[in-house]
Design an enzyme around this catalytic site. Sequence first.
Site, PDB file in Angstrom:
ATOM      1  N   CYS A  10       0.863  -1.166   0.000  1.00 12.81           N
ATOM      2  CA  CYS A  10       0.000   0.000   0.000  1.00 12.81           C
ATOM      3  C   CYS A  10       0.910   1.229   0.000  1.00 12.81           C
ATOM      4  CB  CYS A  10      -0.905  -0.027   1.220  1.00 12.81           C
ATOM      5  SG  CYS A  10      -2.386   0.956   0.986  1.00 12.81           S
ATOM      6  N   CYS A  86      -4.328  -1.042  -2.092  1.00 13.57           N
ATOM      7  CA  CYS A  86      -4.894   0.289  -2.246  1.00 13.57           C
ATOM      8  C   CYS A  86      -4.728   0.730  -3.688  1.00 13.57           C
ATOM      9  CB  CYS A  86      -4.264   1.293  -1.282  1.00 13.57           C
ATOM     10  SG  CYS A  86      -2.509   1.525  -1.453  1.00 13.57           S
ATOM     11  N   CYS A  94       6.342  -0.391  -9.181  1.00 12.23           N
ATOM     12  CA  CYS A  94       6.845  -1.246  -8.108  1.00 12.23           C
ATOM     13  C   CYS A  94       8.262  -1.696  -8.418  1.00 12.23           C
ATOM     14  CB  CYS A  94       5.962  -2.481  -7.951  1.00 12.23           C
ATOM     15  SG  CYS A  94       4.309  -2.100  -7.366  1.00 12.23           S
TER      16      CYS A  94
END
Length: 169
Positions: A10, A86, A94
Amino acid sequence: MDGFNVLFLCTGNSARSILAEAYLNARGRGGFTGYSAGSHPTGKVNPFALEILARNRIETSNLRSKSWDEFARPGAPRMHFVFTVCDQAAGEVCPVWPGQPVTAHWGVDDPARVEGVDADKRKAFMRAFTVLSTRINLFLNLPLGKLDRLVLKNKLDEIGRSGAGEKAR
């Protein structure tokens, strides 16, 4: 293989990903180890997250808000699954995850953003906890050893859509 490592991502790593990490570790029957991290960690776990976990008799002493960089470093545990919980994290770039974990987006409204009295905040945290625990229970019941990667990915995406109508506000 001894078990599966699961990382919940998140942005702030103070509420939803923490709830998911703690719940998976409590219910994973030793076959799963949950971790959580954030792209921009707040540095503290939300007290309402700790409260709901304690009410559900889930261990909280090792929980902390941390950066996802910890899990992209050499020597970090190899992740088998990475779930974003989220919407912001799903759109962020990422780090590269060694070992090509199976990924899915399990978006949940952020209970930490709810304003108002404590009762409203507790209600939002309960909704988030309920959605996440339901999804994790579905995940734990998948026959992981019998599903090929594509089928598994589809099942995980389907789980991520379950409870999507639940709003934390």
